[in-house]
Design a protein around this motif. Structure first.
Motif, PDB file in Angstrom:
ATOM      1  N   LEU A  39      -5.861  10.378  -3.099  1.00 12.98           N
ATOM      2  CA  LEU A  39      -4.141  10.595  -2.631  1.00 12.98           C
ATOM      3  C   LEU A  39      -4.578   9.800  -0.772  1.00 12.98           C
ATOM      4  O   LEU A  39      -4.012   9.283  -0.607  1.00 12.98           O
ATOM      5  CB  LEU A  39      -3.320  10.811  -2.588  1.00 12.98           C
ATOM      6  N   LEU A  58      -6.782   4.362   4.346  1.00 14.70           N
ATOM      7  CA  LEU A  58      -6.677   3.380   4.416  1.00 14.70           C
ATOM      8  C   LEU A  58      -5.602   2.126   4.546  1.00 14.70           C
ATOM      9  O   LEU A  58      -6.075   1.096   5.330  1.00 14.70           O
ATOM     10  CB  LEU A  58      -7.163   2.656   2.876  1.00 14.70           C
ATOM     11  N   MET A  59      -4.255   2.251   4.150  1.00 13.01           N
ATOM     12  CA  MET A  59      -3.338   2.553   4.295  1.00 13.01           C
ATOM     13  C   MET A  59      -2.751   2.196   5.854  1.00 13.01           C
ATOM     14  O   MET A  59      -2.534   0.873   6.868  1.00 13.01           O
ATOM     15  CB  MET A  59      -1.744   2.638   3.818  1.00 13.01           C
ATOM     16  N   GLN A 119       1.101  -1.506   0.387  1.00 14.43           N
ATOM     17  CA  GLN A 119      -0.001  -0.037  -0.188  1.00 14.43           C
ATOM     18  C   GLN A 119       0.633   0.860   0.060  1.00 14.43           C
ATOM     19  O   GLN A 119       0.643   2.156  -0.566  1.00 14.43           O
ATOM     20  CB  GLN A 119      -1.219   0.149   1.373  1.00 14.43           C
ATOM     21  N   HIS A 179      -7.296   9.686   0.450  1.00 10.87           N
ATOM     22  CA  HIS A 179      -8.118   8.386   1.266  1.00 10.87           C
ATOM     23  C   HIS A 179      -7.248   7.289   0.845  1.00 10.87           C
ATOM     24  O   HIS A 179      -7.342   6.379   2.241  1.00 10.87           O
ATOM     25  CB  HIS A 179      -9.587   8.844   0.446  1.00 10.87           C
ATOM     26  N   ARG A 180      -6.222   7.053   0.396  1.00 10.55           N
ATOM     27  CA  ARG A 180      -5.466   5.563   0.333  1.00 10.55           C
ATOM     28  C   ARG A 180      -4.626   5.417   0.939  1.00 10.55           C
ATOM     29  O   ARG A 180      -4.430   4.154   2.083  1.00 10.55           O
ATOM     30  CB  ARG A 180      -4.601   5.918  -1.164  1.00 10.55           C
ATOM     31  N   ILE A 231       0.974   4.751  -3.293  1.00 15.21           N
ATOM     32  CA  ILE A 231       1.271   5.765  -1.951  1.00 15.21           C
ATOM     33  C   ILE A 231       1.826   6.421  -3.324  1.00 15.21           C
ATOM     34  O   ILE A 231       2.309   7.326  -3.474  1.00 15.21           O
ATOM     35  CB  ILE A 231       0.697   6.194  -1.167  1.00 15.21           C
TER      36      ILE A 231
END
Length: 158
Positions: free
Chosen positions: A135, A141-142, A98, A137-138, A102
């Motif tokens: 980005l 999540l990570m 992840q 939000h990613r 990113i």
């Protein structure tokens, strides 16, 4: 190991907290992540959020790079200390895959906001803002999924 997992949890918690705050700042423009031309987000809203992000854009990336760099070192240390078990390899894979996804977009997406004036061309403001919000939000999540996995691992070891 007694200090490693709590320290890793703290770093991931800090990262999660930063991404939650960014996500809340970006809430008025979330639609731009998928539809940069969405009529449900006004140009004024996009410009306002864009201007806010431009104020912190030179502070937060170095802070997050330091935080995730330290978490990376701790993840490697975890692999060494556990003797590369299935649980530690799975946790490290979750984190590093992840993180790599990113980092692959990080500098481009930051430039998409940093190099565009908030009062510039609306389509550029909206597009860059949408990419950076996605980005973030990613990143959320990570950090949150890895944090949950670290907590699960810590629970299984006690």
């Amino acid at each position: 190991m007694d200090r490693l997992l709590p320290l890793l949890s703290a770093l991931l918690g800090l990262g999660t907290g930063i991404f939650v705050v960014l996500s809340l700042i970006e809430k008025p423009v979330w639609r731009l992540m998928w539809q940069p031309r969405s009529g449900r987000v006004s140009d004024d809203e996009a410009r306002t959020v864009h201007a806010i992000l431009k104020r912190v854009i030179h502070l937060l990336p170095p802070t997050m790079m330091t935080t995730m760099g330290a978490a990376s070192l701790l993840m490697i240390l975890l692999l060494v200390q556990t003797g590369v078990t299935l649980a530690s390899v799975s946790l490290a894979a979750l984190f590093f895959i992840q993180l790599a996804l990113i980092v692959a977009r990080l500098f481009r997406d930051i430039r998409g906001v940093d190099e565009v004036p908030s009062d510039g061309e609306a389509s550029e403001v909206r597009s860059g803002l949408g990419r950076l919000a996605l980005l973030h939000h990613r990143g959320l999540l990570m950090t949150s999924t890895t944090l949950l996995a670290v907590i699960a691992l810590q629970t299984s070891l006690t």
